[in-house]
Design a protein around this motif. Structure first.
Motif, PDB file in Angstrom:
ATOM      1  N   PHE A 167       0.961  -1.119  -0.135  1.00 30.75           N
ATOM      2  CA  PHE A 167       0.140   0.010   0.158  1.00 30.75           C
ATOM      3  C   PHE A 167       0.887   1.319   0.009  1.00 30.75           C
ATOM      4  O   PHE A 167       2.019   1.151   0.147  1.00 30.75           O
ATOM      5  N   ARG A 168       0.341   2.583  -0.058  1.00 24.48           N
ATOM      6  CA  ARG A 168       0.928   3.714   0.105  1.00 24.48           C
ATOM      7  C   ARG A 168      -0.102   4.564   0.754  1.00 24.48           C
ATOM      8  O   ARG A 168      -1.312   4.266   0.977  1.00 24.48           O
ATOM      9  N   LEU A 169       0.420   5.782   1.104  1.00 25.74           N
ATOM     10  CA  LEU A 169      -0.291   6.672   2.089  1.00 25.74           C
ATOM     11  C   LEU A 169      -0.433   7.980   1.002  1.00 25.74           C
ATOM     12  O   LEU A 169       0.557   8.484   0.408  1.00 25.74           O
ATOM     13  N   LEU A 170      -1.498   8.496   1.216  1.00 20.00           N
ATOM     14  CA  LEU A 170      -1.719   9.757   0.366  1.00 20.00           C
ATOM     15  C   LEU A 170      -2.414  10.823   1.614  1.00 20.00           C
ATOM     16  O   LEU A 170      -2.579  10.620   2.555  1.00 20.00           O
ATOM     17  N   ASP A 171      -2.063  12.259   1.110  1.00 17.28           N
ATOM     18  CA  ASP A 171      -2.707  13.137   1.760  1.00 17.28           C
ATOM     19  C   ASP A 171      -3.683  14.003   1.217  1.00 17.28           C
ATOM     20  O   ASP A 171      -3.388  14.546   0.003  1.00 17.28           O
ATOM     21  N   THR A 172      -4.939  13.912   1.660  1.00 19.29           N
ATOM     22  CA  THR A 172      -6.197  14.665   0.886  1.00 19.29           C
ATOM     23  C   THR A 172      -6.389  15.977   1.438  1.00 19.29           C
ATOM     24  O   THR A 172      -7.300  16.566   1.405  1.00 19.29           O
ATOM     25  N   GLY A 173      -5.539  16.234   2.527  1.00 16.43           N
ATOM     26  CA  GLY A 173      -5.808  17.563   3.230  1.00 16.43           C
ATOM     27  C   GLY A 173      -5.075  18.842   2.793  1.00 16.43           C
ATOM     28  O   GLY A 173      -4.627  18.774   1.533  1.00 16.43           O
ATOM     29  N   THR A 174      -5.188  19.827   3.499  1.00 17.40           N
ATOM     30  CA  THR A 174      -4.810  21.070   3.025  1.00 17.40           C
ATOM     31  C   THR A 174      -3.334  21.200   2.962  1.00 17.40           C
ATOM     32  O   THR A 174      -2.737  22.047   2.072  1.00 17.40           O
TER      33      THR A 174
END
Length: 211
Positions: A167-174
């Motif tokens: 898996f990988r991690l994403l940032d959907t925040g500001t």
């Protein structure tokens, strides 16, 4: 069974499944494997580097899962979890997540019969593209990792001894951090617990034959 139906069934079975998993925790863990109950030391630790890319710290050793039986059958445990770093590690070029970050796990590949149940057994992760919103830091959250012995693709040890989750991690925040590099966590049945799974399977088979 369709995925949504499986999730609904599992929501009604959380307590029984948790008891089944807890009963397996008394089994020993062999040397050379992460004891998946060690907490933070065995967790997937998450931060960000100076360039703004998400960083994952994980030991890399196989994670031993105890045998479970009942409505969930196979091997499973709610470790490793996902932990937001609480202190900067400048020597390692890893820093705590900033305010506004919202972390999402994206599945790249899971070996057949391997699943991750999100907290509260709300959803299943097992297909490429599946996502789980972990959320804003600070967090210390734990999915339930499950090698499903009832899955048609399950191959019992010693035919198969390792299952991989990438898996990988994403940032959907500001904050808009860059995605992490892919990480693979390897799971293996906890030594000494396979006999418990076999015994549980035989009991279940006898009940079906006598039912």
């Amino acid at each position: 069974m369709e995925k949504k139906e499986a999730v609904t069934t599992m929501k009604s079975a959380i307590v029984l499944s948790a008891l089944a998993a807890a009963s397996a925790l008394s089994a020993p863990v062999s040397a050379g494997l992460i004891d998946a109950r060690d907490g933070k030391e065995g967790d997937v630790n998450i931060g960000v580097d100076a360039s703004g890319q998400l960083v994952i710290e994980f030991g890399g050793e196989p994670v031993a899962l105890p045998a479970i039986s009942g409505l969930l059958s196979g091997f499973g445990l709610d470790e490793p979890g996902f932990f937001a770093l609480e202190e900067d590690e400048p020597d390692e070029n890893i820093f705590v997540l900033g305010p506004g970050a919202s972390i999402v796990l994206e599945v790249l590949s899971f070996d057949p019969a391997l699943k991750a149940w999100t907290p509260g057994f709300a959803d299943i992760l097992d297909q490429p593209g599946d996502t789980w919103t972990i959320g804003a830091a600070p967090f210390d959250t734990h999915p339930f990792w499950h090698i499903d012995a009832n899955d048609p693709t399950f191959i019992a040890p010693p035919g198969q001894s390792e299952w991989n989750a990438t898996f990988r991690l994403l940032d959907t925040g500001t904050t808009g951090y860059l995605p992490s590099e892919p990480v693979t966590v390897t799971f293996t049945p906890e030594p000494g617990t396979l006999g418990l799974l076999i015994a549980a399977g035989l009991v279940g088979r006898r009940r079906r034959l006598n039912g």
